[in-house]
Scaffold this active site. Sequence first.
Site, PDB file in Angstrom:
ATOM      1  N   GLU A  96      36.898  37.617  32.889  1.00 54.83           N
ATOM      2  CA  GLU A  96      37.572  38.149  34.076  1.00 54.83           C
ATOM      3  C   GLU A  96      37.697  37.034  35.111  1.00 54.83           C
ATOM      4  OE1 GLU A  96      39.467  39.967  35.584  1.00 54.83           O
ATOM      5  OE2 GLU A  96      38.563  41.793  36.387  1.00 54.83           O
ATOM      6  N   ASP A  97      38.690  37.140  35.980  1.00 56.71           N
ATOM      7  CA  ASP A  97      38.894  36.088  36.976  1.00 56.71           C
ATOM      8  C   ASP A  97      37.839  36.137  38.079  1.00 56.71           C
ATOM      9  OD1 ASP A  97      39.866  38.457  38.075  1.00 56.71           O
ATOM     10  OD2 ASP A  97      41.803  37.632  38.671  1.00 56.71           O
ATOM     11  N   ASP A 100      34.472  41.400  42.596  1.00 61.57           N
ATOM     12  CA  ASP A 100      34.238  41.703  44.008  1.00 61.57           C
ATOM     13  C   ASP A 100      33.255  42.866  44.084  1.00 61.57           C
ATOM     14  OD1 ASP A 100      34.299  42.106  46.701  1.00 61.57           O
ATOM     15  OD2 ASP A 100      36.398  42.683  46.808  1.00 61.57           O
ATOM     16  N   VAL A 150      40.702  34.662  47.705  1.00 64.76           N
ATOM     17  CA  VAL A 150      41.005  33.374  47.079  1.00 64.76           C
ATOM     18  C   VAL A 150      42.176  33.506  46.106  1.00 64.76           C
ATOM     19  CG1 VAL A 150      38.683  32.441  47.366  1.00 64.76           C
ATOM     20  CG2 VAL A 150      39.220  33.755  45.327  1.00 64.76           C
ATOM     21  N   ASP A 156      45.983  35.697  42.182  1.00 61.35           N
ATOM     22  CA  ASP A 156      47.209  35.856  42.965  1.00 61.35           C
ATOM     23  C   ASP A 156      46.966  36.514  44.310  1.00 61.35           C
ATOM     24  OD1 ASP A 156      46.656  38.520  41.822  1.00 61.35           O
ATOM     25  OD2 ASP A 156      48.581  39.040  42.733  1.00 61.35           O
ATOM     26  N   ARG A 162      49.510  32.040  41.289  1.00 64.99           N
ATOM     27  CA  ARG A 162      48.753  31.990  40.020  1.00 64.99           C
ATOM     28  C   ARG A 162      48.829  30.608  39.372  1.00 64.99           C
ATOM     29  NH1 ARG A 162      47.175  37.253  38.648  1.00 64.99           N
ATOM     30  NH2 ARG A 162      48.660  38.907  39.111  1.00 64.99           N
TER      31      ARG A 162
HETATM   32  P1  IMP Z   1      36.468  44.623  41.841  1.00 61.18           P
HETATM   33  O1  IMP Z   1      36.867  45.726  40.897  1.00 61.18           O
HETATM   34  O2  IMP Z   1      36.258  45.109  43.250  1.00 61.18           O
HETATM   35  O3  IMP Z   1      35.298  43.821  41.334  1.00 61.18           O
HETATM   36  O4  IMP Z   1      37.702  43.675  41.984  1.00 61.18           O
HETATM   37  C1  IMP Z   1      38.059  42.821  40.965  1.00 61.18           C
HETATM   38  C2  IMP Z   1      39.560  42.621  40.903  1.00 61.18           C
HETATM   39  O5  IMP Z   1      40.159  42.550  42.213  1.00 61.18           O
HETATM   40  C3  IMP Z   1      39.811  41.288  40.252  1.00 61.18           C
HETATM   41  O6  IMP Z   1      40.081  41.473  38.893  1.00 61.18           O
HETATM   42  C4  IMP Z   1      40.998  40.735  41.001  1.00 61.18           C
HETATM   43  O7  IMP Z   1      42.186  41.091  40.323  1.00 61.18           O
HETATM   44  C5  IMP Z   1      40.988  41.400  42.332  1.00 61.18           C
HETATM   45  N1  IMP Z   1      40.424  40.526  43.385  1.00 61.18           N
HETATM   46  C6  IMP Z   1      39.275  40.703  44.070  1.00 61.18           C
HETATM   47  N2  IMP Z   1      39.070  39.721  44.960  1.00 61.18           N
HETATM   48  C7  IMP Z   1      40.125  38.882  44.835  1.00 61.18           C
HETATM   49  C8  IMP Z   1      40.483  37.632  45.490  1.00 61.18           C
HETATM   50  O8  IMP Z   1      39.803  37.087  46.375  1.00 61.18           O
HETATM   51  N3  IMP Z   1      41.645  37.062  45.072  1.00 61.18           N
HETATM   52  C9  IMP Z   1      42.432  37.592  44.092  1.00 61.18           C
HETATM   53  N4  IMP Z   1      42.134  38.746  43.467  1.00 61.18           N
HETATM   54  C10 IMP Z   1      40.991  39.380  43.821  1.00 61.18           C
HETATM   55 MG    MG Z   2      41.942  40.966  37.945  1.00 60.20          MG
END
Ligand code: IMP
Ligand code: MG
Length: 174
Positions: A96-97, A100, A150, A156, A162
């Site tokens: 995964e990228d 959060d 970021v 993105d 990207r």
């Molecule tokens: P989570 O489900 O809250 O952990 O969010 C994860 C997803 O939110 C990632 O797969 C990203 O696609 C997107 N995301 C969260 N923070 C960022 C950021 O700083 N830049 C770009 N995408 C983000």
């Molecule tokens: Mg993502």
Amino acid sequence: MPQPKELISAAAIAARIAALAKEIDARLPPGPLTAVGVLRGAFVFMADLVRAIPREMSCDFLGVRSYGDATVSSGVVEITSDLAAPIAGRHVLLIEDIVDTGLTLRYLMDLLVARGPASLHTCVLLSKPSPRGISAPIDFVGFEAPDAFVVGYGLDAAQLYRNLPYIGVVEPSK
Ligand code: IMP
Ligand code: MG
């Protein structure tokens, strides 16, 4: 379109990925691997990471969309594109990228575990210091990310940036 401020250089990313790949190859059980990339953000990271892991592997992808605003997750993750092949009995590395809240990763791990892989490990390029965290065990982390949005190296902002070779921050316009 403002030029993002560089946070992690292309050279620093390449060096970290080389080390990460060695760590992954050493810690994963021996045998063939299925690398699963989360689209679209992980595609650049995955391309570099898999080329640095010298073992038999297949590559597959999950398309995902998460809903929610910048600070509060709605708790909904939608699969827009499923894996092409079964993972039962396979060693799986989920790539995964960025993490959060952990919602997306937690959801995807539950989804994959239910399919009976021989093992499941998770690797993320960036991990944010999230106090809102949902528990999602991450086995391999590239870098700790700042608590800012970021972009670049696959990540993105509204589908832009990207293709940046580095990771940066888009500064708010004054
Ligand atoms: P989570 O489900 O809250 O952990 O969010 C994860 C997803 O939110 C990632 O797969 C990203 O696609 C997107 N995301 C969260 N923070 C960022 C950021 O700083 N830049 C770009 N995408 C983000
Ligand atoms: Mg993502």
